[in-house]
Design a protein around this motif. Sequence first.
Motif, PDB file in Angstrom:
ATOM      1  N   LEU A 118       7.348  -0.720   0.260  1.00  0.00           N
ATOM      2  CA  LEU A 118       6.848   0.313  -0.759  1.00  0.00           C
ATOM      3  C   LEU A 118       5.225   0.035  -0.800  1.00  0.00           C
ATOM      4  CD1 LEU A 118       7.044   2.301  -3.097  1.00  0.00           C
ATOM      5  CD2 LEU A 118       7.298   0.502  -4.564  1.00  0.00           C
ATOM      6  N   GLN A 119       4.688   1.455  -0.560  1.00  0.00           N
ATOM      7  CA  GLN A 119       3.165   1.330  -0.651  1.00  0.00           C
ATOM      8  C   GLN A 119       2.677   2.209  -1.510  1.00  0.00           C
ATOM      9  OE1 GLN A 119       2.666   1.171   3.685  1.00  0.00           O
ATOM     10  NE2 GLN A 119       1.029  -0.435   3.342  1.00  0.00           N
ATOM     11  N   LEU A 138      -0.520  -0.843  -4.509  1.00  0.00           N
ATOM     12  CA  LEU A 138       0.351  -1.996  -4.502  1.00  0.00           C
ATOM     13  C   LEU A 138       1.037  -2.025  -3.439  1.00  0.00           C
ATOM     14  CD1 LEU A 138       1.992  -1.133  -8.049  1.00  0.00           C
ATOM     15  CD2 LEU A 138       0.600  -3.262  -7.795  1.00  0.00           C
ATOM     16  N   GLN A 139       1.484  -3.145  -3.007  1.00  0.00           N
ATOM     17  CA  GLN A 139       2.305  -3.209  -1.901  1.00  0.00           C
ATOM     18  C   GLN A 139       3.442  -4.073  -2.252  1.00  0.00           C
ATOM     19  OE1 GLN A 139       1.180  -4.716   2.086  1.00  0.00           O
ATOM     20  NE2 GLN A 139      -0.027  -3.164   2.249  1.00  0.00           N
ATOM     21  N   VAL A 140       4.678  -3.646  -2.121  1.00  0.00           N
ATOM     22  CA  VAL A 140       5.734  -4.508  -2.533  1.00  0.00           C
ATOM     23  C   VAL A 140       6.773  -4.579  -1.084  1.00  0.00           C
ATOM     24  CG1 VAL A 140       7.558  -4.700  -4.311  1.00  0.00           C
ATOM     25  CG2 VAL A 140       5.693  -3.138  -4.718  1.00  0.00           C
ATOM     26  N   GLU A 141       6.865  -5.967  -0.854  1.00  0.00           N
ATOM     27  CA  GLU A 141       7.843  -6.109   0.242  1.00  0.00           C
ATOM     28  C   GLU A 141       9.414  -6.004  -0.019  1.00  0.00           C
ATOM     29  OE1 GLU A 141       6.353  -7.094   3.341  1.00  0.00           O
ATOM     30  OE2 GLU A 141       4.477  -7.276   2.268  1.00  0.00           O
ATOM     31  N   ASP A 142       9.908  -5.504   1.147  1.00  0.00           N
ATOM     32  CA  ASP A 142      11.407  -5.316   1.145  1.00  0.00           C
ATOM     33  C   ASP A 142      12.083  -6.522   0.486  1.00  0.00           C
ATOM     34  OD1 ASP A 142      11.349  -2.925   2.320  1.00  0.00           O
ATOM     35  OD2 ASP A 142      11.888  -3.621   4.404  1.00  0.00           O
ATOM     36  N   GLY A 143      12.832  -6.419  -0.781  1.00  0.00           N
ATOM     37  CA  GLY A 143      13.503  -7.394  -1.272  1.00  0.00           C
ATOM     38  C   GLY A 143      12.759  -8.148  -2.269  1.00  0.00           C
ATOM     39  N   GLU A 144      11.377  -8.043  -2.388  1.00  0.00           N
ATOM     40  CA  GLU A 144      10.472  -8.322  -3.632  1.00  0.00           C
ATOM     41  C   GLU A 144      10.850  -7.799  -4.821  1.00  0.00           C
ATOM     42  OE1 GLU A 144       5.682  -9.561  -4.093  1.00  0.00           O
ATOM     43  OE2 GLU A 144       6.381  -7.840  -2.871  1.00  0.00           O
ATOM     44  N   ILE A 145      10.662  -8.641  -5.869  1.00  0.00           N
ATOM     45  CA  ILE A 145      10.483  -8.312  -7.093  1.00  0.00           C
ATOM     46  C   ILE A 145       9.260  -8.373  -7.681  1.00  0.00           C
ATOM     47  CG2 ILE A 145      11.662  -8.601  -9.708  1.00  0.00           C
ATOM     48  CD1 ILE A 145      13.845  -9.843  -8.471  1.00  0.00           C
ATOM     49  N   ILE A 202       3.327   5.270 -13.480  1.00  0.00           N
ATOM     50  CA  ILE A 202       3.777   4.670 -12.005  1.00  0.00           C
ATOM     51  C   ILE A 202       5.008   4.902 -11.669  1.00  0.00           C
ATOM     52  CG2 ILE A 202       3.469   2.446 -10.792  1.00  0.00           C
ATOM     53  CD1 ILE A 202       1.316   1.580 -12.290  1.00  0.00           C
ATOM     54  N   LEU A 203       6.237   4.585 -12.238  1.00  0.00           N
ATOM     55  CA  LEU A 203       7.407   4.337 -11.870  1.00  0.00           C
ATOM     56  C   LEU A 203       7.865   5.984 -11.589  1.00  0.00           C
ATOM     57  CD1 LEU A 203       9.526   1.855 -13.735  1.00  0.00           C
ATOM     58  CD2 LEU A 203       8.141   1.626 -11.713  1.00  0.00           C
ATOM     59  N   ARG A 204       7.596   6.925 -12.385  1.00  0.00           N
ATOM     60  CA  ARG A 204       7.826   7.998 -12.238  1.00  0.00           C
ATOM     61  C   ARG A 204       7.167   8.728 -10.960  1.00  0.00           C
ATOM     62  NH1 ARG A 204       7.056   9.663 -17.773  1.00  0.00           N
ATOM     63  NH2 ARG A 204       5.042  10.417 -17.295  1.00  0.00           N
ATOM     64  N   LEU A 205       6.281   8.377 -10.632  1.00  0.00           N
ATOM     65  CA  LEU A 205       5.298   8.859  -9.414  1.00  0.00           C
ATOM     66  C   LEU A 205       6.234   8.285  -8.267  1.00  0.00           C
ATOM     67  CD1 LEU A 205       1.547   8.559 -10.366  1.00  0.00           C
ATOM     68  CD2 LEU A 205       3.115  10.502 -10.371  1.00  0.00           C
ATOM     69  N   ILE A 206       6.238   7.011  -8.384  1.00  0.00           N
ATOM     70  CA  ILE A 206       7.206   6.182  -7.208  1.00  0.00           C
ATOM     71  C   ILE A 206       8.423   6.839  -6.970  1.00  0.00           C
ATOM     72  CG2 ILE A 206       8.239   4.210  -6.320  1.00  0.00           C
ATOM     73  CD1 ILE A 206       5.949   2.388  -7.855  1.00  0.00           C
ATOM     74  N   SER A 207       9.331   7.197  -8.058  1.00  0.00           N
ATOM     75  CA  SER A 207      10.373   7.987  -8.055  1.00  0.00           C
ATOM     76  C   SER A 207      10.492   9.337  -7.342  1.00  0.00           C
ATOM     77  CB  SER A 207      11.277   7.911  -9.258  1.00  0.00           C
ATOM     78  OG  SER A 207      10.678   8.910 -10.286  1.00  0.00           O
ATOM     79  N   GLY A 258      -4.055   9.931  -4.020  1.00  0.00           N
ATOM     80  CA  GLY A 258      -3.397   8.961  -3.177  1.00  0.00           C
ATOM     81  C   GLY A 258      -1.998   9.111  -2.854  1.00  0.00           C
ATOM     82  N   THR A 259      -1.551   8.144  -2.285  1.00  0.00           N
ATOM     83  CA  THR A 259       0.050   8.571  -1.749  1.00  0.00           C
ATOM     84  C   THR A 259       0.878   7.304  -2.001  1.00  0.00           C
ATOM     85  OG1 THR A 259      -0.824   7.475   0.461  1.00  0.00           O
ATOM     86  CG2 THR A 259      -0.759  10.032   0.203  1.00  0.00           C
ATOM     87  N   ILE A 260       2.161   7.629  -1.969  1.00  0.00           N
ATOM     88  CA  ILE A 260       3.139   6.675  -2.174  1.00  0.00           C
ATOM     89  C   ILE A 260       3.963   6.904  -0.915  1.00  0.00           C
ATOM     90  CG2 ILE A 260       5.177   5.942  -3.647  1.00  0.00           C
ATOM     91  CD1 ILE A 260       3.402   6.966  -5.885  1.00  0.00           C
ATOM     92  N   SER A 261       4.417   5.693  -0.451  1.00  0.00           N
ATOM     93  CA  SER A 261       5.503   5.877   0.633  1.00  0.00           C
ATOM     94  C   SER A 261       6.338   4.644   0.672  1.00  0.00           C
ATOM     95  CB  SER A 261       4.899   5.768   2.071  1.00  0.00           C
ATOM     96  OG  SER A 261       4.159   4.534   2.248  1.00  0.00           O
ATOM     97  N   VAL A 262       7.991   4.904   1.271  1.00  0.00           N
ATOM     98  CA  VAL A 262       8.714   3.879   1.353  1.00  0.00           C
ATOM     99  C   VAL A 262       9.096   3.832   2.979  1.00  0.00           C
ATOM    100  CG1 VAL A 262      11.159   3.009   0.664  1.00  0.00           C
ATOM    101  CG2 VAL A 262       9.616   4.199  -1.026  1.00  0.00           C
ATOM    102  N   ASP A 263       8.787   2.686   3.497  1.00  0.00           N
ATOM    103  CA  ASP A 263       8.874   2.475   4.995  1.00  0.00           C
ATOM    104  C   ASP A 263       8.293   3.555   5.541  1.00  0.00           C
ATOM    105  OD1 ASP A 263      10.539   0.453   4.283  1.00  0.00           O
ATOM    106  OD2 ASP A 263      12.626   1.615   4.348  1.00  0.00           O
TER     107      ASP A 263
END
Length: 250
Positions: free
Chosen positions: A2-3, A23-30, A44-49, A57-62
């Motif tokens: 998650l970037q 923020l960079q969150v690795e796979d499986g990271e908490i 933040i969470l609403r934007l990621i969702s 800016g941008t948000i990406s998953v994989d």
Amino acid sequence: MLQVNTIGKIYQNGTHALADITLQVEDGEILGIIGGSGCGKSTILRLISGLDRATQGTISVDGVTIVEPHPYIGLVFQEPRLLPWLSVSDNIGFGLNEPDNVLKKQRIDEALEKVGLSRYGTRWPKELSGGQAQRVALARALVTRPRVLLLDEPFSALDAFTRAELQEHVLDLWNESRPTLVLVTHDIEEALFLADRVAVMRPHPGRIAETFDIALPRRRDRTSPEFEEAKRNILRSLNTTLTSHKIAAQ
Ligand code: ADP
Ligand code: MG
């Protein structure tokens, strides 16, 4: 992975909710995100969702840019937000896009079992305790088998005992399939019990002030000296961000 790349959010009424969040969150990271009320955690969470869009800016998953809600990304809110006119099972299946009814029921039952409510499928939301309702909300997020699970102060309305129990439960669930978890909380202990990393926010506009690696082995002992020390460090950081904000506002 998650970037979150330098996102900012200015709401239509002019509220500058977030600035320069990376923020960079690795796979499986908490990842734990901690901060006072109003510093932009839910934003933040609403934007990621994908429920809302960043103004910068941008948000990406994989590598896939998030522009709308995605089944790979689950969100649990502070309140369960169950539909009162649907049974527990139907609440869980509500957003599940599975045309085969047998498979759909299997998925729902599997999610119910995961949260320890196997026998509750036919109940109505009003028949549940606060902790059970929040478990159903968790099951509703898990039923799509998300790779990224976002938790927005999910236990803050619960009593301390139920909260600790659900924190243990979330850790068990995470252990099974190791989704990426982003947990927003204002409870330092909750962040420290669960997270690999804790980001401390400061407000107006919301920014990340400091990030802590939490290298303590799991299950963490909330009474150990190492846990207490980590708690003090985060508390100090939170106090600093509050004080510097007050000085800046004068
Ligand atoms: P937190 O979850 O940390 O309490 P929020 O993300 O809910 O913070 O809010 C951050 C800031 O954005 C606050 O000042 C809040 O009032 C404002 N805000 C949140 N949602 C909206 C909205 N839909 N429209 C305008 N302002 C909003
Ligand atoms: Mg919030």
